[in-house]
Design an enzyme around this catalytic site. Structure first.
Site, mmCIF file in Angstrom:
data_model
loop_
_atom_site.group_PDB
_atom_site.id
_atom_site.type_symbol
_atom_site.label_atom_id
_atom_site.label_comp_id
_atom_site.label_asym_id
_atom_site.label_seq_id
_atom_site.Cartn_x
_atom_site.Cartn_y
_atom_site.Cartn_z
ATOM 1 N N LYS A 189 0.871 -1.188 0.000
ATOM 2 C CA LYS A 189 0.000 0.000 0.000
ATOM 3 C C LYS A 189 0.900 1.228 0.000
ATOM 4 O O LYS A 189 1.479 1.602 1.010
ATOM 5 C CB LYS A 189 -0.918 0.054 1.230
ATOM 6 N N GLY A 242 7.271 5.148 7.668
ATOM 7 C CA GLY A 242 6.422 6.333 7.765
ATOM 8 C C GLY A 242 6.627 7.003 9.108
ATOM 9 O O GLY A 242 7.668 6.844 9.753
ATOM 10 N N SER A 243 5.624 7.727 9.542
ATOM 11 C CA SER A 243 5.775 8.541 10.755
ATOM 12 C C SER A 243 5.713 7.693 12.028
ATOM 13 O O SER A 243 5.137 6.599 12.046
ATOM 14 C CB SER A 243 4.657 9.585 10.802
ATOM 15 N N THR A 244 6.264 8.235 13.082
ATOM 16 C CA THR A 244 6.236 7.565 14.384
ATOM 17 C C THR A 244 4.801 7.453 14.898
ATOM 18 O O THR A 244 4.434 6.455 15.523
ATOM 19 C CB THR A 244 7.140 8.343 15.360
ATOM 20 N N ARG A 245 3.989 8.467 14.591
ATOM 21 C CA ARG A 245 2.592 8.422 15.047
ATOM 22 C C ARG A 245 1.872 7.207 14.472
ATOM 23 O O ARG A 245 1.238 6.434 15.201
ATOM 24 C CB ARG A 245 1.863 9.713 14.616
ATOM 25 N N GLU A 265 9.945 1.394 10.356
ATOM 26 C CA GLU A 265 10.990 2.389 10.033
ATOM 27 C C GLU A 265 10.287 3.729 10.152
ATOM 28 O O GLU A 265 9.506 4.108 9.281
ATOM 29 C CB GLU A 265 11.499 2.195 8.598
ATOM 30 N N CYS A 299 14.000 11.205 6.024
ATOM 31 C CA CYS A 299 13.920 10.721 7.412
ATOM 32 C C CYS A 299 15.237 10.898 8.158
ATOM 33 O O CYS A 299 15.256 11.147 9.347
ATOM 34 C CB CYS A 299 13.486 9.257 7.423
ATOM 35 N N GLU A 398 9.832 16.388 14.527
ATOM 36 C CA GLU A 398 10.244 16.225 13.127
ATOM 37 C C GLU A 398 9.404 17.164 12.260
ATOM 38 O O GLU A 398 8.179 17.105 12.285
ATOM 39 C CB GLU A 398 10.014 14.776 12.686
HETATM 40 P P1 NAD Z 1 2.719 8.584 7.379
HETATM 41 O O1 NAD Z 1 2.986 7.835 8.621
HETATM 42 O O2 NAD Z 1 1.718 9.662 7.408
HETATM 43 O O3 NAD Z 1 2.228 7.581 6.224
HETATM 44 C C1 NAD Z 1 3.009 6.451 5.870
HETATM 45 C C2 NAD Z 1 2.088 5.400 5.290
HETATM 46 O O4 NAD Z 1 1.197 4.958 6.317
HETATM 47 C C3 NAD Z 1 1.208 5.898 4.141
HETATM 48 O O5 NAD Z 1 1.085 4.892 3.165
HETATM 49 C C4 NAD Z 1 -0.120 6.148 4.836
HETATM 50 O O6 NAD Z 1 -1.233 6.055 3.974
HETATM 51 C C5 NAD Z 1 -0.140 5.024 5.850
HETATM 52 N N1 NAD Z 1 -1.034 5.247 6.997
HETATM 53 C C6 NAD Z 1 -1.412 6.428 7.546
HETATM 54 N N2 NAD Z 1 -2.268 6.210 8.581
HETATM 55 C C7 NAD Z 1 -2.432 4.870 8.674
HETATM 56 C C8 NAD Z 1 -3.209 4.026 9.528
HETATM 57 N N3 NAD Z 1 -3.976 4.527 10.493
HETATM 58 N N4 NAD Z 1 -3.115 2.696 9.349
HETATM 59 C C9 NAD Z 1 -2.340 2.163 8.383
HETATM 60 N N5 NAD Z 1 -1.600 2.915 7.524
HETATM 61 C C10 NAD Z 1 -1.643 4.254 7.678
HETATM 62 O O7 NAD Z 1 4.141 9.092 6.855
HETATM 63 P P2 NAD Z 1 4.448 9.950 5.568
HETATM 64 O O8 NAD Z 1 3.985 11.340 5.810
HETATM 65 O O9 NAD Z 1 3.963 9.236 4.358
HETATM 66 O O10 NAD Z 1 6.033 9.881 5.528
HETATM 67 C C11 NAD Z 1 6.848 10.710 6.272
HETATM 68 C C12 NAD Z 1 7.377 9.987 7.487
HETATM 69 O O11 NAD Z 1 8.082 8.810 7.093
HETATM 70 C C13 NAD Z 1 8.376 10.799 8.258
HETATM 71 O O12 NAD Z 1 8.107 10.697 9.621
HETATM 72 C C14 NAD Z 1 9.713 10.144 7.921
HETATM 73 O O13 NAD Z 1 10.715 10.336 8.877
HETATM 74 C C15 NAD Z 1 9.316 8.733 7.788
HETATM 75 N N6 NAD Z 1 10.298 7.964 7.026
HETATM 76 C C16 NAD Z 1 11.083 7.075 7.701
HETATM 77 C C17 NAD Z 1 12.059 6.355 7.017
HETATM 78 C C18 NAD Z 1 12.920 5.345 7.724
HETATM 79 O O14 NAD Z 1 13.558 4.534 7.053
HETATM 80 N N7 NAD Z 1 12.985 5.348 9.043
HETATM 81 C C19 NAD Z 1 12.209 6.541 5.640
HETATM 82 C C20 NAD Z 1 11.380 7.453 4.993
HETATM 83 C C21 NAD Z 1 10.419 8.158 5.701
#
Ligand code: NAD
Length: 495
Positions: A189, A242-245, A265, A299, A398
């Site tokens: 996804k 994605g995000s920590t949240r 990650e 990130c 962040e």
């Molecule tokens: P995000 O957490 O908003 O979204 C990431 C993914 O999760 C998307 O596909 C989104 O649709 C999905 N998602 C959102 N809510 C969800 C839920 N309730 N249940 C299941 N899936 C859900 O992050 P973003 O804005 O797309 O990306 C930016 C973040 O990613 C930053 O915090 C960045 O630091 C992090 N990041 C980390 C790394 C790493 O390797 N550690 C690499 C790249 C980005």
């Protein structure tokens, strides 16, 4: 590298796949709904994309499970699976300009970064991981002579990968390559902000010979398609970037469903330490690249910079000069180093943090809030704020934008304490010509990755990932395979 005019021409003739890819077929979402994919540099519609939800997830997971159990991929001879993934790598190579263009149009990353960094990494990731398939052995445990204990790595079943928008193809590849190499069925996804390149990738997986149902792409929103995958009882592993949240939510979903393994990650707020015995010009150029490349939507961006007080003035002059090279512009121009932010939300987040930093006493020394002109793209500008301290919100949270917080330190102990004073622990960089200090400080930095006299360098052979609120798993290297395999022990009595 193609010229600006050539990229512009290509972008005009580019077509887009907007349907979900399930069981080897492109199809509309069951609910018939779509969402708009907007080019953040122009605010123009690129295409409408299927908005998948629970119904599509149920179909895709059921198919993926059936295909896994059939053994068509999971039990394919390793050499054959390797050759299919090598063919996929070669197809990606053949289509690398198109895939690069899709990410640039979809999320605003500069085309030169796509061509010079992301795509070579994507290709290498598939090639290297494919090559590992018939080179990783199981073990025989040192039990007594009357038993034989075989330890093997088994595929886990259905793997769901949920990925972000900042490196759409690359982040997906870091998960897909090892998950597929291990023999699993995979459902990806992508972020709703950048689904286009992986939908094109789906076509290439079919051409490469990956059997139908083994690889699926479900575009959709996090709270619909994402949550449905994370809560599904037939998903065995969830691999997330994605995000920590959201990472925290996924752990909750796993606990509320089938206790699937969750690899995370997540976000970062990485520090860079500049000691007074380093090459100041090189350190300043690296500090600027770390926070301004990819518009700061990285990130591992070192968004917290701590410089030793004895060289602070000299360093700041070099830093501001280096920052001047990062002017936001059309990402299709190969000379552009910073494209637009991914959307208006991200642009406004950057604006809000610059304003809060100044309100909290930070001193703007470069850039600042960029004026927005409707219809002209979501641009921010490279921004440096001095006199920051770890209590300020923009230093703790962040931002995911081109905003650098600068503070100073006097001693090595103080530098380490400041660097480690964060809930995150993804990356950290330090600049010093003192070898002992380099080792001493690297050991004590609370982060999954440390760069000495460089930043962001990696290789397919080395793991990528963080500690603390930055996550748990590791992408890349042979360690990535551990995420997508189960260890099985077969004990045979032979005495
Ligand atoms: P995000 O957490 O908003 O979204 C990431 C993914 O999760 C998307 O596909 C989104 O649709 C999905 N998602 C959102 N809510 C969800 C839920 N309730 N249940 C299941 N899936 C859900 O992050 P973003 O804005 O797309 O990306 C930016 C973040 O990613 C930053 O915090 C960045 O630091 C992090 N990041 C980390 C790394 C790493 O390797 N550690 C690499 C790249 C980005």
């Amino acid at each position: 590298m193609k010229s600006y005019t050539e990229w512009q021409a290509l972008s005009k003739s580019q077509t887009f796949h907007g349907q979900a890819y399930i069981n080897g077929e492109f199809q509309a979402a069951q609910n018939g709904e779509t969402f708009a994919c907007i080019n953040p540099a122009t605010e123009q519609l690129l295409t409408n994309v299927a908005s998948c939800d629970q119904a599509d997830v149920d179909i895709a997971v059921a198919n993926a499970k059936t295909v896994f159990k059939s053994g068509v991929w999971s039990q394919m001879h390793p050499k054959k699976r390797k050759n299919i993934l090598l063919k996929l790598a070669s197809l990606i190579d053949q289509h690398k300009d198109e895939l690069a263009l899709l990410d640039t149009l979809d999320m605003g990353k500069s085309i030169s970064e796509m061509v010079n960094i992301d795509m070579p990494d994507v290709i290498d990731c598939f090639q290297w991981t494919a090559e590992s398939i018939d080179k990783v052995y199981g073990e025989i445990a040192p039990t007594g002579t009357d038993t034989l204990a075989l330890i093997s790595h088994e595929p886990v079943g259905v793997v769901a990968c949920i990925t972000p928008w900042n490196y759409p193809m690359l982040m997906a590849s870091w998960k897909l390559a090892p998950a597929l190499a291990a023999g699993n069925s995979v459902i990806l996804k992508p972020s709703e902000k950048s689904p286009l390149s992986v939908l094109r990738l789906a076509e290439l997986t079919k051409e490469a010979g990956i059997p139908d149902g083994v690889f699926n792409v479900l575009p959709g929103f996090g709270h619909t398609a994402g949550k449905a995958l994370a809560m599904h009882n037939d998903v065995n592993v969830l691999a997330f970037t994605g995000s920590t949240r959201v990472a925290a939510l996924l752990m909750e979903y796993a606990g509320k469903s089938n206790m699937k393994r969750v690899w995370l990650e997540a976000g970062g707020k990485s520090p860079m330490l500049i000691f007074d015995d380093c090459d100041v010009k090189k350190a300043a150029a690296s500090a600027a690249a770390s926070i301004f490349s990819n518009q700061g939507e990285v990130c591992i961006a070192c968004s917290r910079l701590y410089v030793q007080d004895t060289i602070k003035a000299e360093f700041m002059t070099a830093l501001v000069e280096a920052a001047g090279k990062y002017q936001a512009g059309d990402p299709l121009d190969p000379n552009t180093k910073m494209g637009p932010m991914v959307d208006a939300v991200q642009m406004n987040t950057v604006k809000r943090f610059i304003e809060s930093a100044q309100a909290e006493g930070g001193e703007l020394v470069f850039g600042g809030v960029k004026d927005y002109q409707e219809g002209q793209g979501y641009f921010s500008q490279a921004t440096i704020i001095d006199k920051a301290n770890n209590e300020m919100e923009f230093v703790r949270e962040e931002i995911f934008g081109p905003v650098l917080a600068v503070s100073e330190f006097t001693t090595e102990e103080e530098a380490l304490a400041l660097a480690n004073d964060s809930k995150y622990g993804l990356g950290a960089a330090l600049w010093t010509d003192n070898l002992s200090r380099a080792h001493r400080v690297s050991r004590q930095l609370e982060s999954g990755m440390v760069w000495v006299n460089t930043w962001g360098e990696g290789d397919t052979t080395v793991p990528f990932g963080g500690v603390k609120a930055s996550g748990n798993g590791r992408d890349k290297s042979l360690h990535a395979l551990e995420k997508y395999t189960e260890l099985k022990n077969v004990m045979i009595r032979i005495g």
